[in-house]
Structures are given as C-alpha cells and as structure tokens.
Design a protein around this motif. Structure first.
Motif, PDB file in Angstrom:
ATOM      1  N   THR A 121      -5.405   4.167  19.648  1.00 17.62           N
ATOM      2  CA  THR A 121      -4.067   3.571  19.652  1.00 17.62           C
ATOM      3  C   THR A 121      -4.013   2.288  18.831  1.00 17.62           C
ATOM      4  O   THR A 121      -3.106   2.083  18.029  1.00 17.62           O
ATOM      5  CB  THR A 121      -3.623   3.268  21.096  1.00 17.62           C
ATOM      6  N   PHE A 122      -5.018   1.433  19.026  1.00 19.38           N
ATOM      7  CA  PHE A 122      -5.038   0.183  18.253  1.00 19.38           C
ATOM      8  C   PHE A 122      -5.288   0.470  16.780  1.00 19.38           C
ATOM      9  O   PHE A 122      -4.660  -0.129  15.900  1.00 19.38           O
ATOM     10  CB  PHE A 122      -6.123  -0.744  18.800  1.00 19.38           C
ATOM     11  N   THR A 123      -6.201   1.406  16.511  1.00 21.74           N
ATOM     12  CA  THR A 123      -6.556   1.725  15.118  1.00 21.74           C
ATOM     13  C   THR A 123      -5.373   2.273  14.347  1.00 21.74           C
ATOM     14  O   THR A 123      -5.091   1.848  13.221  1.00 21.74           O
ATOM     15  CB  THR A 123      -7.710   2.744  15.090  1.00 21.74           C
ATOM     16  N   ILE A 124      -4.663   3.207  14.941  1.00 28.15           N
ATOM     17  CA  ILE A 124      -3.535   3.822  14.220  1.00 28.15           C
ATOM     18  C   ILE A 124      -2.402   2.819  14.012  1.00 28.15           C
ATOM     19  O   ILE A 124      -1.717   2.834  12.980  1.00 28.15           O
ATOM     20  CB  ILE A 124      -3.039   5.081  14.953  1.00 28.15           C
ATOM     21  N   THR A 125      -2.221   1.907  14.959  1.00 26.44           N
ATOM     22  CA  THR A 125      -1.190   0.873  14.795  1.00 26.44           C
ATOM     23  C   THR A 125      -1.530  -0.034  13.615  1.00 26.44           C
ATOM     24  O   THR A 125      -0.672  -0.346  12.776  1.00 26.44           O
ATOM     25  CB  THR A 125      -1.068   0.031  16.079  1.00 26.44           C
ATOM     26  N   MET A 126      -2.801  -0.448  13.547  1.00 24.19           N
ATOM     27  CA  MET A 126      -3.235  -1.313  12.452  1.00 24.19           C
ATOM     28  C   MET A 126      -3.127  -0.599  11.103  1.00 24.19           C
ATOM     29  O   MET A 126      -2.664  -1.180  10.116  1.00 24.19           O
ATOM     30  CB  MET A 126      -4.674  -1.760  12.693  1.00 24.19           C
ATOM     31  N   LEU A 127      -3.537   0.651  11.060  1.00 25.39           N
ATOM     32  CA  LEU A 127      -3.525   1.384   9.796  1.00 25.39           C
ATOM     33  C   LEU A 127      -2.099   1.637   9.308  1.00 25.39           C
ATOM     34  O   LEU A 127      -1.841   1.655   8.098  1.00 25.39           O
ATOM     35  CB  LEU A 127      -4.282   2.702   9.951  1.00 25.39           C
ATOM     36  N   LEU A 128      -1.163   1.818  10.218  1.00 23.45           N
ATOM     37  CA  LEU A 128       0.241   1.969   9.819  1.00 23.45           C
ATOM     38  C   LEU A 128       0.760   0.673   9.195  1.00 23.45           C
ATOM     39  O   LEU A 128       1.504   0.700   8.200  1.00 23.45           O
ATOM     40  CB  LEU A 128       1.096   2.364  11.023  1.00 23.45           C
ATOM     41  N   LEU A 129       0.376  -0.463   9.773  1.00 26.60           N
ATOM     42  CA  LEU A 129       0.751  -1.750   9.187  1.00 26.60           C
ATOM     43  C   LEU A 129       0.166  -1.906   7.787  1.00 26.60           C
ATOM     44  O   LEU A 129       0.832  -2.371   6.858  1.00 26.60           O
ATOM     45  CB  LEU A 129       0.274  -2.889  10.085  1.00 26.60           C
ATOM     46  N   MET A 130      -1.109  -1.500   7.634  1.00 25.81           N
ATOM     47  CA  MET A 130      -1.753  -1.590   6.328  1.00 25.81           C
ATOM     48  C   MET A 130      -1.049  -0.709   5.308  1.00 25.81           C
ATOM     49  O   MET A 130      -0.838  -1.100   4.150  1.00 25.81           O
ATOM     50  CB  MET A 130      -3.228  -1.162   6.422  1.00 25.81           C
ATOM     51  N   TYR A 131      -0.654   0.475   5.747  1.00 22.00           N
ATOM     52  CA  TYR A 131       0.034   1.403   4.852  1.00 22.00           C
ATOM     53  C   TYR A 131       1.338   0.801   4.343  1.00 22.00           C
ATOM     54  O   TYR A 131       1.638   0.840   3.140  1.00 22.00           O
ATOM     55  CB  TYR A 131       0.302   2.716   5.581  1.00 22.00           C
ATOM     56  N   LEU A 132       2.125   0.233   5.245  1.00 23.20           N
ATOM     57  CA  LEU A 132       3.407  -0.362   4.854  1.00 23.20           C
ATOM     58  C   LEU A 132       3.216  -1.506   3.869  1.00 23.20           C
ATOM     59  O   LEU A 132       4.028  -1.692   2.953  1.00 23.20           O
ATOM     60  CB  LEU A 132       4.149  -0.851   6.102  1.00 23.20           C
ATOM     61  N   ALA A 133       2.141  -2.287   4.052  1.00 18.09           N
ATOM     62  CA  ALA A 133       1.889  -3.399   3.139  1.00 18.09           C
ATOM     63  C   ALA A 133       1.458  -2.908   1.765  1.00 18.09           C
ATOM     64  O   ALA A 133       1.951  -3.373   0.731  1.00 18.09           O
ATOM     65  CB  ALA A 133       0.820  -4.327   3.727  1.00 18.09           C
ATOM     66  N   ILE A 134       0.560  -1.933   1.747  1.00 21.27           N
ATOM     67  CA  ILE A 134      -0.034  -1.497   0.478  1.00 21.27           C
ATOM     68  C   ILE A 134       0.952  -0.727  -0.379  1.00 21.27           C
ATOM     69  O   ILE A 134       0.993  -0.900  -1.609  1.00 21.27           O
ATOM     70  CB  ILE A 134      -1.302  -0.666   0.751  1.00 21.27           C
ATOM     71  N   VAL A 135       1.772   0.138   0.216  1.00 21.10           N
ATOM     72  CA  VAL A 135       2.695   0.954  -0.586  1.00 21.10           C
ATOM     73  C   VAL A 135       3.767   0.101  -1.252  1.00 21.10           C
ATOM     74  O   VAL A 135       4.420   0.547  -2.194  1.00 21.10           O
ATOM     75  CB  VAL A 135       3.368   2.055   0.256  1.00 21.10           C
ATOM     76  N   ASN A 136       3.945  -1.120  -0.778  1.00 20.13           N
ATOM     77  CA  ASN A 136       4.939  -2.000  -1.390  1.00 20.13           C
ATOM     78  C   ASN A 136       4.379  -2.835  -2.534  1.00 20.13           C
ATOM     79  O   ASN A 136       5.075  -3.695  -3.063  1.00 20.13           O
ATOM     80  CB  ASN A 136       5.538  -2.920  -0.318  1.00 20.13           C
ATOM     81  N   GLY A 137       3.134  -2.581  -2.904  1.00 20.46           N
ATOM     82  CA  GLY A 137       2.593  -3.197  -4.106  1.00 20.46           C
ATOM     83  C   GLY A 137       1.589  -4.303  -3.855  1.00 20.46           C
ATOM     84  O   GLY A 137       1.455  -4.822  -2.735  1.00 20.46           O
ATOM     85  N   PHE A 138       0.897  -4.672  -4.923  1.00 21.01           N
ATOM     86  CA  PHE A 138      -0.185  -5.651  -4.814  1.00 21.01           C
ATOM     87  C   PHE A 138       0.334  -7.047  -4.468  1.00 21.01           C
ATOM     88  O   PHE A 138      -0.383  -7.833  -3.839  1.00 21.01           O
ATOM     89  CB  PHE A 138      -0.972  -5.704  -6.127  1.00 21.01           C
ATOM     90  N   ARG A 139       1.537  -7.350  -4.848  1.00 23.58           N
ATOM     91  CA  ARG A 139       2.087  -8.671  -4.528  1.00 23.58           C
ATOM     92  C   ARG A 139       2.231  -8.849  -3.012  1.00 23.58           C
ATOM     93  O   ARG A 139       1.996  -9.942  -2.474  1.00 23.58           O
ATOM     94  CB  ARG A 139       3.428  -8.869  -5.233  1.00 23.58           C
ATOM     95  N   ILE A 140       2.591  -7.786  -2.316  1.00 26.91           N
ATOM     96  CA  ILE A 140       2.681  -7.845  -0.855  1.00 26.91           C
ATOM     97  C   ILE A 140       1.285  -7.984  -0.262  1.00 26.91           C
ATOM     98  O   ILE A 140       1.076  -8.737   0.711  1.00 26.91           O
ATOM     99  CB  ILE A 140       3.381  -6.590  -0.303  1.00 26.91           C
ATOM    100  N   VAL A 141       0.328  -7.258  -0.821  1.00 24.83           N
ATOM    101  CA  VAL A 141      -1.064  -7.377  -0.371  1.00 24.83           C
ATOM    102  C   VAL A 141      -1.545  -8.817  -0.519  1.00 24.83           C
ATOM    103  O   VAL A 141      -2.194  -9.373   0.375  1.00 24.83           O
ATOM    104  CB  VAL A 141      -1.970  -6.418  -1.171  1.00 24.83           C
ATOM    105  N   THR A 142      -1.213  -9.434  -1.640  1.00 23.33           N
ATOM    106  CA  THR A 142      -1.590 -10.825  -1.874  1.00 23.33           C
ATOM    107  C   THR A 142      -0.904 -11.749  -0.874  1.00 23.33           C
ATOM    108  O   THR A 142      -1.492 -12.725  -0.399  1.00 23.33           O
ATOM    109  CB  THR A 142      -1.227 -11.248  -3.311  1.00 23.33           C
ATOM    110  N   GLY A 143       0.351 -11.443  -0.552  1.00 17.97           N
ATOM    111  CA  GLY A 143       1.073 -12.232   0.452  1.00 17.97           C
ATOM    112  C   GLY A 143       0.396 -12.180   1.811  1.00 17.97           C
ATOM    113  O   GLY A 143       0.336 -13.182   2.529  1.00 17.97           O
ATOM    114  N   VAL A 144      -0.132 -11.009   2.169  1.00 11.84           N
ATOM    115  CA  VAL A 144      -0.882 -10.872   3.423  1.00 11.84           C
ATOM    116  C   VAL A 144      -2.112 -11.781   3.401  1.00 11.84           C
ATOM    117  O   VAL A 144      -2.436 -12.443   4.396  1.00 11.84           O
ATOM    118  CB  VAL A 144      -1.298  -9.401   3.645  1.00 11.84           C
ATOM    119  N   CYS A 145      -2.789 -11.819   2.257  1.00 18.42           N
ATOM    120  CA  CYS A 145      -3.967 -12.691   2.115  1.00 18.42           C
ATOM    121  C   CYS A 145      -3.579 -14.164   2.229  1.00 18.42           C
ATOM    122  O   CYS A 145      -4.302 -14.959   2.849  1.00 18.42           O
ATOM    123  CB  CYS A 145      -4.656 -12.429   0.773  1.00 18.42           C
TER     124      CYS A 145
END
Length: 360
Positions: A121-145
């Motif tokens: 449950t925790f893993t799938i929740t985290m991975l869904l968040l990662m998916y939403l961040a990554i599909v929106n581009g590298f600039r969003i990934v950088t914002g997470v960092c």
C-alpha cells in the motif's frame, strides 16, 4: 540532437539535483556502519569520502565534455551492441537506487510508526506520486529535488540538543587509527553518498551544462558537511557499546528532543524525511526510464511504467530485515565499482579512443 531549451533548468539547480540524491535514508544509520570499520575515528573516512566524490564529479564532467549523456558515450566508445548492453546495466542500476531507498524507508515506517502497514500500500502510493512527477517533465523532477533540500533544512537543528549531553572524550585519542580501517569505513560509506552519477544522464537537461560544475562541487561539499555533523553528533552522544547495538542512530537521537507540544519527535522526523527521500526515488526512476527510452526506442511514459512495475514487484518480494540488508550491501558494492572504478576507467578509455582516432 540538442535538448529543447524549454525543458532545461539553470546550472545552479545541479546543486539541488546532486545533493538531494546523496542525502536519503543513509543518514539515518550510516554512523553505526562506519564505526564498526573505523571506530570513532571514522569521521576521517567521511572527509575522505567527500574528497573522492569531488574527484568523481570532476571525472564525470570530463567524460561528458562535448557529449550528450552516458548512453551516447557508451554507444560512441563501445559500439551499438556493447554500448546498448552497458546502457541496460545503468538503467537497472538507477532503478536499483530508487528501489533501495523506497524499500528501506518503508521498513523504517513499518518499524517505527505503523507496524501493521502492508508494504504494497505504501509502495504503490509512493510510486503513483513519482509517476505524476516524472511524466510532467524534468523541470518538475528538479522542483521535487529543490523542495527536498529546502523544506527539511530545519532538521539540521535537531543535532544541537545532542551536544548538551556530549562526551567528547569518546573521540579521543585523535588519529589513533590505520589507513586500512579508514578505507573500510570509506567503503561502508558508499551507499550513503551514491547519487552524483545521475549527472551522467541528466547532463543534457542542464542549461550551459559545462558551467554547472562548480555547483556540483558545492553540492558534494554541503553533503559532506551534513554527514560530518551527523557523524560527530552521534559519536559524542552514543558510546561505542551503544552504537554497536543501535541500528538507526539518527532516529534514536531524536528521542532526546523534548517539545511542549509533542512527546515523540521521531514521528515528526520520520514523516519529514519523506520529503528528503522523494528526490532519491524520483530522479532514480526518471534516469532509469530515460535510458530505457533510448535503448528500446519506446515512449518515455511506457518505459517509466515498466520501471515502476519492476520496483513495485521487487518491493513486495523483499519482506525480511536480512533481505533488505542484503539489498543494501549489493547496491553499495555495485555503486562502489561504478563510482571509483568504472567512471575513472571510462575517462581513460575515452582519452585512449580519442588519441587513436586522431592518429594518422
């Protein structure tokens, strides 16, 4: 082929990209590992590790000089087939970095906060968040960092209460150690400082990338400072006997904090640590899927889904503490060879190939 400038980030963002990858779950328990090898003089190994990472960063910028990314370098230096094989190895390695952080943090949550929390449950929740961040581009990934570095900064202040009970005699005698002990402690430190090698894949997304090198070194310097503070604060608080049986010294040290509005600060610290480990997982999955896109000529979204499924299945399969320890050991050894063996070798091989091509 040049990267679209609208998809790139300024050079100074390299500081956040590299530092956020280096600081993760390793900070919670690395002190015990290095103390086993180098004793309470292993703060020397922390400084030595920092110097080595500075050297590795310098090597990577030399490798990437005039190149696009590691995938392009592999195909250029080793040919299409061997280059593609090496790219697949790096794709799996980057996914393993993300997986290691995710599974280790899940274990911390299960032991300290929610003992009955199912892993899936925790893993799938985290991975869904990662998916939403990554599909929106590298600039969003950088914002997470960026957020992963800025928001948790106040946690640095949690080391201050430890010095009220500090026993600096634990650090004496100074320099009473051997080179072999410090090298072993440096080896044990590897898992905690992995991350700069992600530069090899996000390099094309840095605007005027060659000018970002100083920010990469600033990131490594800041990381070394944080690990040094975490090391010394733990060493002067815990005796060597206590350290030997304390799996997560940083978490245990939070028990010292007494606040009028909360009794168990470690719950707050563990929750806040989620913000710190988000970049570890996000950038790792982004890099893995990015290489997969190039190797298999697929859409980035599709390779990302494949990477996420692999990490999800692997997370469910690992259940025991021994299995997670074994995972950390394997990734640490692989990372050791990537940082200190393969990257220097790649630089030397690039120089040799360049000389041979210039020869008449």
């Amino acid at each position: 082929m040049k990267t679209n400038q609208s998809l790139t980030v300024p050079p100074f963002m390299v500081f956040f990209l590299i530092h956020s990858m280096q600081v993760g779950v390793g900070v919670l328990g690395f002190q015990r590992l290095i103390a086993k090898s180098g004793g309470y003089q292993s703060w020397i190994a922390v400084l030595f590790t920092g110097l080595l990472i500075h050297l590795v960063v310098y090597f990577m910028y030399k490798i990437l000089d005039g190149e696009k990314d590691i995938a392009h370098v592999h195909e250029k230096l080793f040919g299409k087939w061997l280059g593609s094989l090496l790219n697949i190895v790096f794709m799996l390695y980057y996914a393993a970095l993300a997986f290691t952080v995710l599974r280790t943090y899940t274990e911390v949550i299960q032991i300290w906060v929610f003992p009955d929390l199912p892993t899936w449950t925790f893993t799938i929740t985290m991975l869904l968040l990662m998916y939403l961040a990554i599909v929106n581009g590298f600039r969003i990934v950088t914002g997470v960092c960026f957020l992963g570095v800025v928001l948790p900064t106040p946690l640095l202040l949690t080391t201050l209460p430890l010095f009220e009970f500090a026993e600096f005699r634990y650090l004496r005698p100074l320099f009473d150690t051997t080179i072999r002990e410090q090298l072993m402690a440096t080896k044990d430190m590897t898992l905690s400082v992995l991350g700069p090698e992600l530069l090899l894949i996000f390099y094309p997304f840095i605007r005027n990338a060659a000018k970002s090198q100083r920010y990469a070194h600033y990131a490594v310097l800041y990381t070394t400072f944080i690990y040094l503070i975490a090391t010394i604060s733990a060493f002067v608080y815990f005796s060597e006997e206590q350290m030997d049986i304390t799996i997560w010294p940083t978490l245990w040290s939070w028990k010292v904090l007494e606040l009028p509005f909360i009794e168990r600060f470690e719950y707050i610290g563990i929750s806040a640590w989620l913000i710190i480990i988000l970049p570890n997982i996000t950038v790792g999955l982004w890099a893995s899927s990015r290489i997969g896109k190039r190797v298999f000529s697929m859409k980035h979204r599709h390779t990302l889904i494949i990477s996420i499924l692999i990490v999800f299945i692997a997370s469910i399969l690992l259940e025991t503490r021994d299995q997670i320890n074994q995972l950390n050991s394997i990734v640490s050894i692989v990372g050791l060879y990537v940082l200190y063996v393969y990257i220097p070798f790649l630089l030397v091989w690039k120089w040799i190939v360049g000389r041979l091509r210039l020869s008449p």
